[in-house]
Design a protein around this motif. Structure first.
Motif, mmCIF file in Angstrom:
data_model
loop_
_atom_site.group_PDB
_atom_site.id
_atom_site.type_symbol
_atom_site.label_atom_id
_atom_site.label_comp_id
_atom_site.label_asym_id
_atom_site.label_seq_id
_atom_site.Cartn_x
_atom_site.Cartn_y
_atom_site.Cartn_z
ATOM 1 N N LEU A 132 5.636 -0.402 10.109
ATOM 2 C CA LEU A 132 5.756 0.898 10.763
ATOM 3 C C LEU A 132 6.456 0.749 12.107
ATOM 4 O O LEU A 132 5.996 0.029 12.985
ATOM 5 C CB LEU A 132 4.356 1.489 10.958
ATOM 6 N N ARG A 133 7.582 1.442 12.276
ATOM 7 C CA ARG A 133 8.361 1.321 13.500
ATOM 8 C C ARG A 133 7.806 2.233 14.596
ATOM 9 O O ARG A 133 7.244 3.287 14.309
ATOM 10 C CB ARG A 133 9.821 1.668 13.219
ATOM 11 N N PRO A 134 7.997 1.854 15.866
ATOM 12 C CA PRO A 134 7.467 2.679 16.963
ATOM 13 C C PRO A 134 7.975 4.111 16.938
ATOM 14 O O PRO A 134 7.215 5.055 17.171
ATOM 15 C CB PRO A 134 7.955 1.933 18.217
ATOM 16 N N GLU A 135 9.281 4.320 16.660
ATOM 17 C CA GLU A 135 9.817 5.682 16.674
ATOM 18 C C GLU A 135 9.239 6.526 15.538
ATOM 19 O O GLU A 135 9.053 7.741 15.683
ATOM 20 C CB GLU A 135 11.345 5.667 16.607
ATOM 21 N N THR A 136 8.939 5.893 14.397
ATOM 22 C CA THR A 136 8.338 6.634 13.290
ATOM 23 C C THR A 136 6.911 7.034 13.629
ATOM 24 O O THR A 136 6.484 8.158 13.370
ATOM 25 C CB THR A 136 8.356 5.793 12.001
ATOM 26 N N MET A 137 6.162 6.108 14.214
ATOM 27 C CA MET A 137 4.813 6.439 14.651
ATOM 28 C C MET A 137 4.842 7.571 15.669
ATOM 29 O O MET A 137 4.010 8.485 15.629
ATOM 30 C CB MET A 137 4.137 5.204 15.244
ATOM 31 N N GLY A 138 5.817 7.551 16.579
ATOM 32 C CA GLY A 138 5.931 8.616 17.570
ATOM 33 C C GLY A 138 6.149 9.975 16.940
ATOM 34 O O GLY A 138 5.554 10.976 17.361
ATOM 35 N N ASP A 195 4.814 -5.113 15.945
ATOM 36 C CA ASP A 195 4.150 -5.942 16.953
ATOM 37 C C ASP A 195 4.088 -5.263 18.314
ATOM 38 O O ASP A 195 3.189 -5.547 19.127
ATOM 39 C CB ASP A 195 4.876 -7.288 17.094
ATOM 40 N N SER A 196 5.045 -4.378 18.572
ATOM 41 C CA SER A 196 5.088 -3.720 19.885
ATOM 42 C C SER A 196 4.130 -2.547 19.995
ATOM 43 O O SER A 196 3.980 -1.964 21.070
ATOM 44 C CB SER A 196 6.514 -3.232 20.174
ATOM 45 N N ILE A 197 3.463 -2.172 18.897
ATOM 46 C CA ILE A 197 2.574 -1.007 18.898
ATOM 47 C C ILE A 197 1.129 -1.466 19.083
ATOM 48 O O ILE A 197 0.606 -2.246 18.295
ATOM 49 C CB ILE A 197 2.699 -0.195 17.592
ATOM 50 N N ASP A 198 0.486 -0.966 20.115
ATOM 51 C CA ASP A 198 -0.909 -1.275 20.411
ATOM 52 C C ASP A 198 -1.784 -0.141 19.871
ATOM 53 O O ASP A 198 -1.623 1.016 20.270
ATOM 54 C CB ASP A 198 -1.093 -1.404 21.925
ATOM 55 N N PRO A 199 -2.723 -0.437 18.944
ATOM 56 C CA PRO A 199 -3.579 0.631 18.382
ATOM 57 C C PRO A 199 -4.293 1.447 19.452
ATOM 58 O O PRO A 199 -4.473 2.665 19.293
ATOM 59 C CB PRO A 199 -4.581 -0.156 17.528
ATOM 60 N N GLU A 200 -4.681 0.808 20.556
ATOM 61 C CA GLU A 200 -5.368 1.544 21.612
ATOM 62 C C GLU A 200 -4.432 2.536 22.297
ATOM 63 O O GLU A 200 -4.840 3.633 22.679
ATOM 64 C CB GLU A 200 -5.941 0.560 22.630
ATOM 65 N N VAL A 201 -3.170 2.150 22.431
ATOM 66 C CA VAL A 201 -2.173 3.045 23.025
ATOM 67 C C VAL A 201 -1.863 4.203 22.082
ATOM 68 O O VAL A 201 -1.701 5.345 22.510
ATOM 69 C CB VAL A 201 -0.883 2.269 23.353
ATOM 70 N N VAL A 202 -1.818 3.907 20.775
ATOM 71 C CA VAL A 202 -1.516 4.937 19.778
ATOM 72 C C VAL A 202 -2.519 6.078 19.856
ATOM 73 O O VAL A 202 -2.150 7.260 19.878
ATOM 74 C CB VAL A 202 -1.504 4.332 18.359
ATOM 75 N N CYS A 203 -3.812 5.741 19.903
ATOM 76 C CA CYS A 203 -4.832 6.800 19.896
ATOM 77 C C CYS A 203 -4.804 7.606 21.192
ATOM 78 O O CYS A 203 -5.134 8.804 21.200
ATOM 79 C CB CYS A 203 -6.213 6.219 19.624
ATOM 80 N N GLU A 204 -4.402 6.974 22.316
ATOM 81 C CA GLU A 204 -4.272 7.723 23.558
ATOM 82 C C GLU A 204 -3.029 8.610 23.536
ATOM 83 O O GLU A 204 -3.018 9.699 24.101
ATOM 84 C CB GLU A 204 -4.201 6.757 24.746
ATOM 85 N N ILE A 214 -7.932 7.824 14.893
ATOM 86 C CA ILE A 214 -6.584 7.262 14.880
ATOM 87 C C ILE A 214 -6.597 5.810 15.346
ATOM 88 O O ILE A 214 -5.807 4.986 14.860
ATOM 89 C CB ILE A 214 -5.639 8.131 15.731
ATOM 90 N N PHE A 215 -7.495 5.465 16.255
ATOM 91 C CA PHE A 215 -7.638 4.068 16.656
ATOM 92 C C PHE A 215 -8.003 3.208 15.441
ATOM 93 O O PHE A 215 -7.403 2.152 15.198
ATOM 94 C CB PHE A 215 -8.706 3.933 17.741
ATOM 95 N N GLY A 216 -8.965 3.683 14.633
ATOM 96 C CA GLY A 216 -9.355 2.953 13.429
ATOM 97 C C GLY A 216 -8.227 2.860 12.423
ATOM 98 O O GLY A 216 -8.020 1.815 11.788
ATOM 99 N N GLU A 217 -7.471 3.959 12.267
ATOM 100 C CA GLU A 217 -6.362 3.952 11.307
ATOM 101 C C GLU A 217 -5.241 3.012 11.755
ATOM 102 O O GLU A 217 -4.623 2.327 10.936
ATOM 103 C CB GLU A 217 -5.840 5.379 11.134
ATOM 104 N N ALA A 218 -4.988 2.959 13.069
ATOM 105 C CA ALA A 218 -3.959 2.052 13.581
ATOM 106 C C ALA A 218 -4.387 0.597 13.404
ATOM 107 O O ALA A 218 -3.567 -0.263 13.072
ATOM 108 C CB ALA A 218 -3.681 2.358 15.053
ATOM 109 N N LEU A 219 -5.677 0.315 13.604
ATOM 110 C CA LEU A 219 -6.192 -1.039 13.354
ATOM 111 C C LEU A 219 -6.036 -1.412 11.888
ATOM 112 O O LEU A 219 -5.702 -2.558 11.547
ATOM 113 C CB LEU A 219 -7.663 -1.138 13.769
ATOM 114 N N ASP A 220 -6.274 -0.435 11.007
ATOM 115 C CA ASP A 220 -6.133 -0.670 9.573
ATOM 116 C C ASP A 220 -4.681 -0.997 9.217
ATOM 117 O O ASP A 220 -4.402 -1.908 8.437
ATOM 118 C CB ASP A 220 -6.615 0.565 8.812
ATOM 119 N N LEU A 221 -3.745 -0.253 9.808
ATOM 120 C CA LEU A 221 -2.325 -0.536 9.586
ATOM 121 C C LEU A 221 -1.955 -1.918 10.114
ATOM 122 O O LEU A 221 -1.198 -2.658 9.490
ATOM 123 C CB LEU A 221 -1.465 0.528 10.270
#
Length: 407
Positions: A123-129, A213-222, A198-205
């Motif tokens: 999963l790329r950062p821009e797609t997650m965004g 590697d550049s995506i931090d699950p904690e940052v994603v949920c925030e 979303i924190f849990g889902e990002a950890l699952d991914l």
């Protein structure tokens, strides 16, 4: 086999009566099922094809099924982006008389995918965004509507491509509640639930190797909360306007329209120094969607509608047509429909027509930039079909493909 089941349905289809209701959903034979990407769910969910349409069947308790059915029907009446409730099947039991859970039936949203199915690779950062933008916009829209979700997550959302972005649809409403309006506390609770889920889902991914590697699950949920708060502020803050700068009010309304929101009225009051305090009443998203639908009858996502309307407006200017409705009719018959019809039958399952046209417009712009001139719609379309679309996976629902035929 019907047995003694009780069916409450908005769908008049006798084929419902012939399904194996005395069998637990997890054990239904493959002949009744189709294989579609599926999100994470606490319930047993299966996809079934009836009369050329695909439906999602979910086993749950009768009381929960009835409540979710009523909520989804209410959301449908106010044109909220959610799946369509079709039926409840209750009083199920096995051949031996053992009670089975009820089944909630919803219509599958074509060209939509759960978030995990969008990514066969990292999963790329821009797609997650883009996903987080779509989810934040969905939550803002539901809060404007007065809907408390109670289980905000990527898993409970379906995504459709929307001209380079995504449009999000609510799938699971069993924890929701529809109110006249939401308090700040209710909105905050929904956001906190979203943060945790979303924190849990990002950890699952991340554990599955699908998170960059550049995506931090904690940052994603925030991030999803921050995106929500920025959008909520833009549509709700009180603005101080100088008496001589009334055009600022029009500018605020245009910005809201550009974000896709309609303004029903503007509340204004005078304050010190002859200034105004302005607060627009935003009623709903879908500003461009509604304009395109009114002019052409095309039902598109918001960003798709924006791109199609830009093309329509350019066509109107080039054709020197003053009547907007006449220009829309000619654009539809002379531009949009010929492009869609030109797509070979074997490629039409890859993208829905509105997304296809929006992507061809973007492809035409890129080719024109490279060539330093307008390359024209015909060459751009042929280039898109042969160089881009043919390599895309099918995103339409896999109608008619049995489970045991797929690897």
């Amino acid at each position: 086999m019907l047995g003694g089941v009780r069916i409450t349905s908005a769908l008049v289809d006798p084929a419902l009566l012939d399904l194996p209701w005395s069998t637990p959903l997890a054990e239904w034979p493959a002949e009744h099922l189709v294989a579609l990407p599926q999100g994470i769910s606490r319930h047993i969910v299966r996809f079934v094809r009836l009369a050329g349409h695909v439906y999602a069947f979910k086993e749950t308790r009768e009381r929960i099924a009835e409540r979710e059915y009523d909520l989804l029907r209410a959301l449908e009446r106010i044109d909220f982006p959610s799946v369509e409730a079709v039926a409840i099947v209750a009083d199920r039991q096995t051949e031996d008389g053992e009670a089975l859970e009820s089944v909630l039936i919803t219509r599958h949203l074509q060209f939509s995918l759960p978030y995990r199915a969008l990514f066969s690779r990292t999963l790329r950062p821009e797609t997650m965004g883009r996903l987080l933008d779509a989810l934040a916009a969905l939550i803002v829209r539901m809060h404007l509507t007065g809907f408390f979700w109670g289980d905000c997550s990527l898993s409970n959302t379906l995504f459709r491509r929307d001209a380079g972005a995504f449009a999000a649809y609510l799938v699971d409403a069993e924890t929701g509640a529809l109110h006249t309006a939401l308090s700040n506390g209710q909105r905050g609770e929904d956001l906190e639930i979203a943060r945790v889920n979303i924190f849990g889902e990002a950890l699952d991914l991340q554990a599955a190797g699908l998170l960059h590697d550049s995506i931090d699950p904690e940052v994603v949920c925030e991030e999803v909360v921050q995106r929500y708060e920025r959008l909520w502020h833009e549509i709700s803050y009180e603005q101080q306007v100088e008496r001589e700068a009334r055009h600022d009010i029009e500018g605020r309304i245009r910005r809201l329209n550009d974000l896709g929101f309609d303004v029903a009225e503007v509340a204004m009051s005078t304050i010190a120094d002859g200034r105004y305090l302005v607060r627009p009443k935003v009623v709903d998203a879908g500003h461009h969607h509604r304009r395109l639908l009114r002019l052409t009858g095309l039902d598109a996502e918001e960003n798709q509608a924006r791109k199609l309307l830009n093309d329509l407006d350019a066509y109107r200017a080039e054709s020197d047509l003053t009547d907007e409705q006449q220009a829309a009719h000619r654009w539809l018959t002379e531009v949009f429909e010929p492009v869609v019809r030109a797509v070979p039958a074997h490629l039409r399952r890859k993208l829905e027509p509105q997304e296809l046209f929006a992507q061809i417009i973007e492809h035409k712009w890129l080719l024109s930039e490279q060539a330093g001139r307008d390359v024209g719609m015909g060459p751009a379309m042929q280039s898109f079909l042969s160089d881009v679309l043919v390599h895309r996976p099918d995103e339409q629902a896999v109608l008619g493909v049995e489970v045991n035929t797929l690897s």
